[in-house]
Design an enzyme around this catalytic site. Structure first.
Site, PDB file in Angstrom:
ATOM      1  N   SER A  11      56.321  34.224  38.329  1.00  0.00           N
ATOM      2  CA  SER A  11      55.403  33.952  37.215  1.00  0.00           C
ATOM      3  C   SER A  11      54.764  35.262  36.776  1.00  0.00           C
ATOM      4  O   SER A  11      54.841  36.277  37.481  1.00  0.00           O
ATOM      5  CB  SER A  11      54.332  32.931  37.630  1.00  0.00           C
ATOM      6  OG  SER A  11      53.667  33.339  38.814  1.00  0.00           O
ATOM      7  N   GLU A  13      51.318  37.180  34.503  1.00  0.00           N
ATOM      8  CA  GLU A  13      49.995  37.081  33.896  1.00  0.00           C
ATOM      9  C   GLU A  13      49.867  38.016  32.707  1.00  0.00           C
ATOM     10  O   GLU A  13      50.289  39.171  32.763  1.00  0.00           O
ATOM     11  CB  GLU A  13      48.920  37.445  34.930  1.00  0.00           C
ATOM     12  CG  GLU A  13      47.502  37.435  34.355  1.00  0.00           C
ATOM     13  CD  GLU A  13      46.459  37.891  35.352  1.00  0.00           C
ATOM     14  OE1 GLU A  13      46.211  37.132  36.309  1.00  0.00           O
ATOM     15  OE2 GLU A  13      45.921  39.006  35.190  1.00  0.00           O
ATOM     16  N   ASP A 104      33.500  36.761  36.471  1.00  0.00           N
ATOM     17  CA  ASP A 104      32.407  37.731  36.473  1.00  0.00           C
ATOM     18  C   ASP A 104      31.552  37.519  35.239  1.00  0.00           C
ATOM     19  O   ASP A 104      32.074  37.258  34.147  1.00  0.00           O
ATOM     20  CB  ASP A 104      32.948  39.162  36.486  1.00  0.00           C
ATOM     21  CG  ASP A 104      33.769  39.446  37.734  1.00  0.00           C
ATOM     22  OD1 ASP A 104      33.321  39.039  38.815  1.00  0.00           O
ATOM     23  OD2 ASP A 104      34.851  40.053  37.613  1.00  0.00           O
ATOM     24  N   PHE A 211      40.946  50.828  39.183  1.00  0.00           N
ATOM     25  CA  PHE A 211      40.892  49.372  39.196  1.00  0.00           C
ATOM     26  C   PHE A 211      40.905  48.844  40.623  1.00  0.00           C
ATOM     27  O   PHE A 211      40.167  47.905  40.964  1.00  0.00           O
ATOM     28  CB  PHE A 211      42.073  48.804  38.403  1.00  0.00           C
ATOM     29  CG  PHE A 211      42.019  47.319  38.210  1.00  0.00           C
ATOM     30  CD1 PHE A 211      40.920  46.727  37.600  1.00  0.00           C
ATOM     31  CD2 PHE A 211      43.051  46.510  38.630  1.00  0.00           C
ATOM     32  CE1 PHE A 211      40.855  45.353  37.412  1.00  0.00           C
ATOM     33  CE2 PHE A 211      43.001  45.135  38.455  1.00  0.00           C
ATOM     34  CZ  PHE A 211      41.899  44.560  37.844  1.00  0.00           C
ATOM     35  N   HIS A 261      53.915  36.548  41.739  1.00  0.00           N
ATOM     36  CA  HIS A 261      53.150  36.456  40.494  1.00  0.00           C
ATOM     37  C   HIS A 261      52.821  37.874  40.041  1.00  0.00           C
ATOM     38  O   HIS A 261      52.083  38.592  40.722  1.00  0.00           O
ATOM     39  CB  HIS A 261      51.862  35.662  40.724  1.00  0.00           C
ATOM     40  CG  HIS A 261      51.045  35.465  39.487  1.00  0.00           C
ATOM     41  ND1 HIS A 261      51.393  34.579  38.485  1.00  0.00           N
ATOM     42  CD2 HIS A 261      49.886  36.047  39.074  1.00  0.00           C
ATOM     43  CE1 HIS A 261      50.480  34.612  37.526  1.00  0.00           C
ATOM     44  NE2 HIS A 261      49.560  35.505  37.846  1.00  0.00           N
TER      45      HIS A 261
END
Length: 283
Positions: A11, A13, A104, A211, A261
Site C-alpha cells: 500500500s 501513502e 498533532d 524528519f 506500506h
C-alpha cells in the site's frame, strides 16, 4: 519473492498537494503505483479549514483510479460533531477504510478536542458506524517520541487495537529487529491483527534526518554516516538508499510481515525501484 507472489499488503501513502502543479503530479504518481494493484492508498489529513478540504479532494482524485482509498482521520482539533459529519461524508462516498490517528494540534489552534487519544477515536467510529469501515491505527516499533517508556507505549497500542482496529501500520524505521520485537511483544499481549511495517525510501539525507529526529525514527549510526558521505552525490545516495531499503524490506517479508506500506512523499520512482528489487512489478 517473484512478481507472481505479489503480497496483498502492499500500500502507499500520499499527502494532499497545495498547488495545481502538485495535484497534477500526484495523479501521475497515483497512476504509476495503481498499476501494481495495491491493497489500498492512504491520504493524510489536516484538521480544519482548507487542509481538510484538500484531503477530501485528494481522496476523491486518488480513488478515481479504482484503488481502495483510506483517508486519515485525526481527533485532535475536531469535536464529535465534526467527526460525525466527516464520517457521514465518507460513508456517502463509499469509502470503506480509514486510518484513525490522534494527530498533532495545528499551529495556532486551541486544545478543543473532545477525543484526546486514538483509542477513543476508534471507539467513536465503531459506535457511529459499526463495522462499515476497516480501521487502521499507527504503531511505533521504536516507541512513540512522546511516550514515557516502551511498556506504556505498547499498552497504549494494545488499547487502540482492542478498541476495534482491524490493522496497524507502523512508523517507518531502519532496523528490522525493532519491528520483529514489537510484533512479538504485541502478540504476547494478545494482539493478533496484522501489523504492517511502514517503509520510507531514502532520497534526501538532510530532509530524512530532520524528519526522523522529529518523529522518533532512529537512523542507525552506520547508515547515518554512510549517507553523510554522499552529501554531494545524490545519485549514489539514492542508489545506496534503495539497496538498504530493499534488503530490509525483503527481510521483513521473509520474516512474516503481512505486507509493506510505503510513505511515498508523493513520489513513485523511489518506491518502484525498491519493489522492482523485490521482484514486484505492475501486472
Amino acid at each position: 519473492m517473484s512478481a507472481s507472489e505479489h503480497p496483498s499488503g502492499i500500500s502507499f501513502e500520499f499527502f494532499p498537494p497545495n498547488t495545481e502543479v502538485g495535484r497534477e503530479k500526484l495523479m501521475g504518481v497515483r497512476d504509476r503505483l495503481a498499476a501494481l494493484d495495491p491493497a489500498f492508498f492512504s491520504v493524510t489529513y489536516g484538521a480544519g479549514g482548507s487542509t481538510r478540504e484538500r484531503t477530501f479532494n485528494t481522496v476523491q482524485s486518488v480513488r478515481s483510479s479504482g484503488i481502495c482509498t483510506a483517508p486519515h482521520l485525526s481527533c485532535v482539533g475536531s469535536d464529535r460533531g465534526e467527526l460525525r459529519e466527516i464520517l457521514g461524508e465518507y460513508r456517502e462516498q463509499g469509502i470503506k477504510r480509514l486510518v484513525a490517528l490522534r494527530g498533532d494540534l495545528p499551529s495556532g489552534m486551541g486544545a478543543r478536542s473532545e477525543l484526546r487519544h486514538a483509542n477513543e477515536l476508534v471507539e467513536f467510529v465503531r459506535d457511529e458506524t459499526g463495522d462499515h469501515f476497516e480501521i487502521a491505527v499507527a504503531a511505533y516499533p521504536e516507541c512513540h517520541p512522546q511516550a514515557d517508556n516502551y511498556r506504556m507505549d505498547l499498552e497504549n497500542f494494545a488499547r487502540k487495537m482492542n478498541a476495534g482496529a482491524d490493522i496497524a501500520i507502523t512508523q517507518y524505521f531502519f532496523n528490522a529487529d525493532a519491528y520483529f520485537h514489537f510484533v512479538e511483544r504485541a502478540r504476547d499481549l494478545g494482539i493478533q491483527q496484522p501489523i504492517i511495517p511502514g517503509i520510507m525510501p531514502i532520497t534526501n539525507y538532510t530532509k530524512l534526518a530532520r524528519f526522523s529526529d522529529s518523529c522518533g525514527a532512529e537512523i542507525p549510526r552506520w547508515l547515518r554516516r554512510q549517507l553523510e558521505s554522499y552529501a554531494d552525490d545524490s545519485e549514489s545516495l539514492q542508489a545506496f538508499g534503495t539497496e538498504v531499503i530493499s534488503r530490509m524490506s525483503q527481510r521483513l517479508l521473509d520474516g512474516g510481515a503481512p505486507g509493506l506500506h510505503f510513505y511515498t512523499l508523493n513520489q513513485a520512482g523511489p518506491c518502484l525501484k525498491v519493489l522492482e528489487n523485490l521482484g514486484i512489478s505492475s501486472r
